[in-house]
Design a protein around this motif. Sequence first.
Motif, PDB file in Angstrom:
ATOM      1  N   GLU A 191     -99.130  13.797 122.030  1.00  0.00           N
ATOM      2  CA  GLU A 191     -98.381  13.147 122.001  1.00  0.00           C
ATOM      3  C   GLU A 191     -98.131  11.503 120.912  1.00  0.00           C
ATOM      4  O   GLU A 191     -97.532  10.733 120.359  1.00  0.00           O
ATOM      5  CB  GLU A 191     -97.498  12.717 123.453  1.00  0.00           C
ATOM      6  CG  GLU A 191     -96.601  14.108 124.312  1.00  0.00           C
ATOM      7  CD  GLU A 191     -95.658  14.469 123.269  1.00  0.00           C
ATOM      8  OE1 GLU A 191     -95.005  14.420 122.433  1.00  0.00           O
ATOM      9  OE2 GLU A 191     -95.922  16.116 123.262  1.00  0.00           O
ATOM     10  N   ILE A 222     -93.120   8.759 125.788  1.00  0.00           N
ATOM     11  CA  ILE A 222     -92.180  10.236 126.279  1.00  0.00           C
ATOM     12  C   ILE A 222     -90.786  10.463 125.151  1.00  0.00           C
ATOM     13  O   ILE A 222     -90.457   9.878 126.126  1.00  0.00           O
ATOM     14  CB  ILE A 222     -91.787   9.565 128.156  1.00  0.00           C
ATOM     15  CG1 ILE A 222     -93.305   9.112 129.056  1.00  0.00           C
ATOM     16  CG2 ILE A 222     -90.666  10.815 128.914  1.00  0.00           C
ATOM     17  CD1 ILE A 222     -92.687   8.307 129.499  1.00  0.00           C
ATOM     18  N   ASP A 269     -87.655  15.367 125.940  1.00  0.00           N
ATOM     19  CA  ASP A 269     -88.129  16.942 126.480  1.00  0.00           C
ATOM     20  C   ASP A 269     -88.389  16.930 127.512  1.00  0.00           C
ATOM     21  O   ASP A 269     -88.045  17.252 128.366  1.00  0.00           O
ATOM     22  CB  ASP A 269     -87.779  17.751 124.721  1.00  0.00           C
ATOM     23  CG  ASP A 269     -86.977  18.026 123.952  1.00  0.00           C
ATOM     24  OD1 ASP A 269     -85.587  17.950 124.659  1.00  0.00           O
ATOM     25  OD2 ASP A 269     -87.266  18.253 122.775  1.00  0.00           O
ATOM     26  N   ILE A 270     -89.175  15.865 127.005  1.00  0.00           N
ATOM     27  CA  ILE A 270     -90.111  15.654 128.204  1.00  0.00           C
ATOM     28  C   ILE A 270     -89.827  14.998 129.263  1.00  0.00           C
ATOM     29  O   ILE A 270     -89.573  15.732 130.573  1.00  0.00           O
ATOM     30  CB  ILE A 270     -91.369  14.922 127.634  1.00  0.00           C
ATOM     31  CG1 ILE A 270     -92.473  15.534 127.052  1.00  0.00           C
ATOM     32  CG2 ILE A 270     -92.670  13.586 128.971  1.00  0.00           C
ATOM     33  CD1 ILE A 270     -93.379  14.568 125.708  1.00  0.00           C
ATOM     34  N   ARG A 271     -88.718  13.772 128.945  1.00  0.00           N
ATOM     35  CA  ARG A 271     -88.436  13.099 130.087  1.00  0.00           C
ATOM     36  C   ARG A 271     -87.341  14.133 130.837  1.00  0.00           C
ATOM     37  O   ARG A 271     -87.606  14.490 132.133  1.00  0.00           O
ATOM     38  CB  ARG A 271     -87.445  12.684 129.572  1.00  0.00           C
ATOM     39  CG  ARG A 271     -87.274  11.681 130.667  1.00  0.00           C
ATOM     40  CD  ARG A 271     -85.478  10.156 130.162  1.00  0.00           C
ATOM     41  NE  ARG A 271     -86.791   9.157 129.305  1.00  0.00           N
ATOM     42  CZ  ARG A 271     -87.418   8.662 128.435  1.00  0.00           C
ATOM     43  NH1 ARG A 271     -85.276   9.583 127.193  1.00  0.00           N
ATOM     44  NH2 ARG A 271     -87.360   7.815 127.711  1.00  0.00           N
ATOM     45  N   LYS A 319     -87.620  17.545 131.359  1.00  0.00           N
ATOM     46  CA  LYS A 319     -88.501  18.335 132.157  1.00  0.00           C
ATOM     47  C   LYS A 319     -89.188  17.562 133.554  1.00  0.00           C
ATOM     48  O   LYS A 319     -89.887  18.804 134.253  1.00  0.00           O
ATOM     49  CB  LYS A 319     -89.574  18.940 131.144  1.00  0.00           C
ATOM     50  CG  LYS A 319     -88.934  20.999 130.512  1.00  0.00           C
ATOM     51  CD  LYS A 319     -89.676  20.158 129.111  1.00  0.00           C
ATOM     52  CE  LYS A 319     -89.425  21.236 128.544  1.00  0.00           C
ATOM     53  NZ  LYS A 319     -90.369  21.996 127.013  1.00  0.00           N
ATOM     54  N   ALA A 320     -89.496  16.317 132.628  1.00  0.00           N
ATOM     55  CA  ALA A 320     -90.108  16.109 134.196  1.00  0.00           C
ATOM     56  C   ALA A 320     -89.472  15.500 134.995  1.00  0.00           C
ATOM     57  O   ALA A 320     -89.749  15.236 136.652  1.00  0.00           O
ATOM     58  CB  ALA A 320     -90.558  14.782 133.497  1.00  0.00           C
ATOM     59  N   PHE A 339     -95.348  14.201 133.509  1.00  0.00           N
ATOM     60  CA  PHE A 339     -94.932  13.387 132.230  1.00  0.00           C
ATOM     61  C   PHE A 339     -95.135  14.014 131.199  1.00  0.00           C
ATOM     62  O   PHE A 339     -95.717  14.474 130.311  1.00  0.00           O
ATOM     63  CB  PHE A 339     -94.410  12.033 131.971  1.00  0.00           C
ATOM     64  CG  PHE A 339     -93.022  11.285 132.356  1.00  0.00           C
ATOM     65  CD1 PHE A 339     -92.228  11.658 132.189  1.00  0.00           C
ATOM     66  CD2 PHE A 339     -93.802  10.392 133.506  1.00  0.00           C
ATOM     67  CE1 PHE A 339     -90.729  11.386 132.413  1.00  0.00           C
ATOM     68  CE2 PHE A 339     -92.500   9.907 134.154  1.00  0.00           C
ATOM     69  CZ  PHE A 339     -91.247  10.438 133.474  1.00  0.00           C
ATOM     70  N   ASP A 340     -96.583  13.995 131.918  1.00  0.00           N
ATOM     71  CA  ASP A 340     -97.888  15.053 130.889  1.00  0.00           C
ATOM     72  C   ASP A 340     -97.450  16.658 130.941  1.00  0.00           C
ATOM     73  O   ASP A 340     -98.603  16.901 130.281  1.00  0.00           O
ATOM     74  CB  ASP A 340     -99.319  14.752 131.479  1.00  0.00           C
ATOM     75  CG  ASP A 340     -99.344  13.212 131.106  1.00  0.00           C
ATOM     76  OD1 ASP A 340     -99.271  12.235 130.310  1.00  0.00           O
ATOM     77  OD2 ASP A 340    -100.826  12.798 131.800  1.00  0.00           O
ATOM     78  N   ASN A 341     -96.764  16.996 131.770  1.00  0.00           N
ATOM     79  CA  ASN A 341     -97.498  18.377 131.877  1.00  0.00           C
ATOM     80  C   ASN A 341     -97.839  19.014 132.432  1.00  0.00           C
ATOM     81  O   ASN A 341     -98.918  20.292 131.788  1.00  0.00           O
ATOM     82  CB  ASN A 341     -96.311  19.070 130.958  1.00  0.00           C
ATOM     83  CG  ASN A 341     -95.946  20.329 130.690  1.00  0.00           C
ATOM     84  OD1 ASN A 341     -95.168  20.595 131.591  1.00  0.00           O
ATOM     85  ND2 ASN A 341     -96.015  21.628 130.106  1.00  0.00           N
TER      86      ASN A 341
END
Length: 672
Positions: free
Chosen positions: A151, A247, A250-252, A254-255, A309-311
């Motif tokens: 990222e 972040i 999209d990541i936010r 999902k998190a 946030f790191d999935n």
Amino acid sequence: MKLKLRADYKPNGDQPDAIKKLVQGIKSSFDKQTLLGVTGSGKTFTIANVIEETQLPTLVIAHNKTLAAQLCSEFRQFFPASAVEYFVSYYDYYQPEAYLPSSDTYIEKEAQINKEIERLRHACTQSLLTRKDVIIIASVSAIYGLGSPEEYKKITLHLTKNQKLDRRGMLEQLIEMQFTRTNADLIRGQFRMRGQVFEIMPINEDIIYRFEISDKIDLIEAVDPITRIVKRELPGIWLFPAVHYIINDDIREKAFHSIRAELKTQLALFKKQKKLLEYERLKRRVNYDLEMIENVGYCSGIENYSRHFDNRKPGEAPFNLMDYFKANNKQFLTIIDESHVTLPQIRAMYKGDQARKSTLVEHGFRLPSARDNRPLKFDEFEKKNDLTIYTSATPTEFETKSSNQIVEQIVRPTGLVDPEVDIRPITGKNSRSQIEDLIIEIEKQIKKGERTLVTTLTKRMAEDLTDHLKNKKINVSYLHSDVDTLQRIEIITELRRGTIDVLVGVNLLREGLDIPEVSLVAILDADKEGFLRNDTSLIQTIGRAARNADGRVLLYADNITGSIKRAVGETERRRKKQLAYNKKNGITPKTIEKNIKNILEEFGLTVKKKGKKSRSQEIKQTVLELDLQGDNRPIKEIIRDKEMQMKEAAHKLEFELAAILRDEIRLLKINL
């Protein structure tokens, strides 16, 4: 670019054989090797030769920041054209979040970040992602969580001359990269737009990049932030994020979904357990944090949600510095310096962190996923390192059993032998006490112009002894864990220069300190068996006097303990081998001569000294006040003007004038 070693000397003593064996071990894919090198045998130079021959990006882990800074300085001298960087914790002060159930006390996290060290950390990660000739000197901070390298790399911004420019899109991306916009003077991590001129200061450099823009980029210049002098014109630049945790939207989303699902599960558990207080506490905390992240972009303790946030999966290791090595390299080399101390430190980090986090989770202060914001477990650390070399004068059973080979480096290139050890009584029944005897020995040292190290058992003893020696008009300072990182480096530099004659410490004087000016090491209360007086500690401390041809050690002890017997025996074994080598080759031992560099200045750092003003400081303050009479400009403007004069003086090699201006700037900043 290749890793090219530069040195005025060649491997000698046991070094050539050690280099050959270690390189062959790497070529044979030995995952672990041990370099058993005595103090002053040139382990750093041996490793530097191994790095050059293998051409592997290298991570060197040291057990404290002072030693890491010293190693970084040495490697920079060996590899002046390569990226040799410094990676340590950027906290000047850190109080972790904690809860004490016994007294129902919640301690909120408090932290004070050192911006200069933060800059050096960013220089590390950016070098790792853009170059192959990289050597990173790190503390155990290397095993702690860092944002995803993918990222971090994905969101870089490449700007080139004549590139068509979407001004709005560029500004939005910079905001996403956590740069902030300003109309005032630029500091690192900020940018400003004035008409057709766009300026930005990266997080890892003290330089302003200036762009002249229209519908495209017409000109790119590197500008000195103080003098505003154009240093050079550039065809293009790469800009990396201003923070390591990136972040995107999209990541936010999902998190957020994942965090809310975990919150629902944990609240159901508290409800089932009839923990109503914990239920309400957790519900309020998490909902408030999510609202803050959604509206502001961050919250206090955001790192506790890093798994989401790191999935990452529950229990999965966080990203760290070693992932940045792997992001741009198939293989890298890891050196564990002073492994007998560094390895236990690495092992201890995880358990201590988990004990604190588990208490917070049980009492509703954090979600269970907070446990995954953590340092690496020891087995995770080992898996991330393909090729490891342990270096130590006293390796433990772990290193010797797990290594594919152990390489000894007992004979020093300089011909120096381990120091003679003199055991003297502590109490003064029939002779002088240890302190009375020590003062006499210190006074002899001062007359010869040589330095002394003294080790005590506690911090309090170190401070009390320092005060006592000061009353005897001896230039002395103490060094222990309460002295901040940058101050420690400054104290060691002053000792080498002779501003200080005696350095008193507890455990920080044990390993790694390269001070050839020290010819006497005194170990007080040497017969008090324990961690600080076991055979390993004694051998390491004795080794501090091995870089000087006149080196000697005083052990103050009323009883000859098993540790003293083993330590003196091992020292004698090494002396015999070293003396035999010298006799065979006609070598006369000579004290190591090393340039005395101010490591802080080399890194672009300054140290703020505490305490009362000295007489010279008071004089400088008075002179400055007289100098400023009648000058009605704002202090910030005067500082800017003096900084410009200081740089000009340094450029003209007028270093005395530059030093005076530097001191005046420091005094002005205090009065801001």
